[in-house]
Write a protein that holds these residues in place. Structure first.
Motif, PDB file in Angstrom:
ATOM      1  N   GLU A 136      22.812  44.827   9.547  1.00 57.81           N
ATOM      2  CA  GLU A 136      24.046  44.580  10.290  1.00 57.81           C
ATOM      3  C   GLU A 136      25.010  43.665   9.550  1.00 57.81           C
ATOM      4  OE1 GLU A 136      23.185  43.350  14.252  1.00 57.81           O
ATOM      5  OE2 GLU A 136      22.134  45.237  14.696  1.00 57.81           O
ATOM      6  N   THR A 137      24.516  43.029   8.475  1.00 48.78           N
ATOM      7  CA  THR A 137      25.347  42.008   7.832  1.00 48.78           C
ATOM      8  C   THR A 137      26.266  42.555   6.742  1.00 48.78           C
ATOM      9  OG1 THR A 137      23.537  41.582   6.338  1.00 48.78           O
ATOM     10  CG2 THR A 137      23.725  40.131   8.227  1.00 48.78           C
ATOM     11  N   LYS A 138      26.057  43.799   6.347  1.00 50.46           N
ATOM     12  CA  LYS A 138      26.833  44.320   5.223  1.00 50.46           C
ATOM     13  C   LYS A 138      28.174  44.887   5.678  1.00 50.46           C
ATOM     14  CE  LYS A 138      23.816  43.406   2.041  1.00 50.46           C
ATOM     15  NZ  LYS A 138      22.500  43.979   1.814  1.00 50.46           N
ATOM     16  N   PHE A 139      29.208  44.659   4.870  1.00 45.30           N
ATOM     17  CA  PHE A 139      30.543  45.141   5.192  1.00 45.30           C
ATOM     18  C   PHE A 139      30.748  46.526   4.593  1.00 45.30           C
ATOM     19  CE2 PHE A 139      30.839  40.510   5.058  1.00 45.30           C
ATOM     20  CZ  PHE A 139      31.525  40.237   6.225  1.00 45.30           C
ATOM     21  N   GLY A 140      31.739  47.241   5.082  1.00 49.61           N
ATOM     22  CA  GLY A 140      32.125  48.478   4.410  1.00 49.61           C
ATOM     23  C   GLY A 140      32.624  49.564   5.335  1.00 49.61           C
ATOM     24  N   PHE A 141      33.213  50.600   4.713  1.00 50.50           N
ATOM     25  CA  PHE A 141      33.671  51.780   5.431  1.00 50.50           C
ATOM     26  C   PHE A 141      32.496  52.721   5.664  1.00 50.50           C
ATOM     27  CE2 PHE A 141      37.476  50.619   2.907  1.00 50.50           C
ATOM     28  CZ  PHE A 141      38.479  50.705   3.864  1.00 50.50           C
ATOM     29  N   SER A 142      32.566  53.517   6.721  1.00 53.66           N
ATOM     30  CA  SER A 142      31.680  54.674   6.847  1.00 53.66           C
ATOM     31  C   SER A 142      32.243  55.783   5.952  1.00 53.66           C
ATOM     32  CB  SER A 142      31.637  55.158   8.295  1.00 53.66           C
ATOM     33  OG  SER A 142      32.899  55.713   8.641  1.00 53.66           O
ATOM     34  N   ALA A 187      36.237  56.220   5.026  1.00 50.64           N
ATOM     35  CA  ALA A 187      36.674  56.199   3.627  1.00 50.64           C
ATOM     36  C   ALA A 187      37.460  57.461   3.292  1.00 50.64           C
ATOM     37  CB  ALA A 187      35.464  56.068   2.703  1.00 50.64           C
ATOM     38  N   LYS A 188      36.993  58.606   3.768  1.00 49.22           N
ATOM     39  CA  LYS A 188      37.708  59.864   3.514  1.00 49.22           C
ATOM     40  C   LYS A 188      39.109  59.819   4.097  1.00 49.22           C
ATOM     41  CE  LYS A 188      34.446  63.606   3.346  1.00 49.22           C
ATOM     42  NZ  LYS A 188      33.865  64.688   4.122  1.00 49.22           N
TER      43      LYS A 188
END
Ligand SMILES: *Cc1c(COP(=O)(O)O)cnc(C)c1O
Length: 217
Positions: free
Chosen positions: A121-127, A131-132
């Motif tokens: 749960e701690t990681k950042f980012g787009f799905s 992103a598409k």
């Protein structure tokens, strides 16, 4: 030879020519960084702006500084003039701010979209879908060059799990790189000290390695 020198050397010997080694210098001293520099290393990574600024100011100007950690929008202005690449663009708000600050500095900043691939749960980012969607509108951001993707695997001893996560990012990378990336050689930043060998086997083009070069933090 120093051990930093030895460590760099032994990693480089194992890397295919198309993979860039980024030496991650967080918490490390300028003297330690210079040892790596004097051994020929030029790509360095930092995950905090507060640490990056004094290092940038004190160290040789031909170092290519990569910002690899979560970046707050209000800090972008401090690094926009010199950062070589931002690996950790994890929201559209941040992408917009990088674009704005790059325009102010009259430059185009290469960035990677950070993709969420870990079971944490701690990681950042787009799905992948987010992103598409952003990639389909990349022309709106004229002062950033979306040069590829970045991802971090789950912090686990389960190598199969790590490999599957890297595989899924590589597959997505294949899908989008021809369609959307501005660079002919679209980058894939994945792999750290614990998992870079797996990452390279699964198609990484940039590995971010700290403790295996400089020792534990
Ligand atoms: C610290 C860090 C690394 C390097 O970690 P090591 O385990 O020391 O190799 C790589 N990527 C990011 C985003 C980091 O914050």
């Amino acid at each position: 030879m120093s051990s930093i020198d030895d460590n760099l050397h032994s990693i480089k010997l194992q890397l295919p020519a198309h993979v860039t080694l980024i030496a991650v210098t967080k918490t490390k001293s300028n003297a330690e960084i210079l040892e790596a520099y004097n051994a020929g290393q030029r790509d360095f990574g930092e995950n905090r702006v507060q640490e990056l600024i004094p290092k940038y100011e004190a160290l040789p100007k031909d170092i290519r500084w990569h910002l690899i950690g979560h970046l707050q929008t209000n800090k972008v202005k401090y690094i926009a003039s010199f950062v070589h690449m931002i690996h950790s663009v994890d929201s559209e708000k941040l992408l917009q701010e990088v674009n704005k600050q790059a325009a102010r500095c009259n430059r185009v900043i290469p960035v990677l979209l950070q993709i969420f691939i870990a079971q944490e749960e701690t990681k950042f980012g787009f799905s992948f879908d987010e992103a598409k969607e952003v990639l389909s509108r990349k022309d709106q951001f004229s002062n950033v060059k979306i040069s590829g993707l970045m991802g971090m695997a789950t912090n686990t001893d389960d190598e199969n799990m790590v490999r599957e996560e890297f595989k899924s990012l590589k597959q997505f990378h294949n899908e989008v790189s021809t369609a959307y990336c501005s660079l002919p050689n679209c980058q894939l930043s994945m792999g750290m000290s614990s998992d870079w060998k797996i990452a390279v086997e699964e198609g990484s083009t940039m590995i971010r390695v700290g403790s295996s070069i400089f020792g534990s933090r």
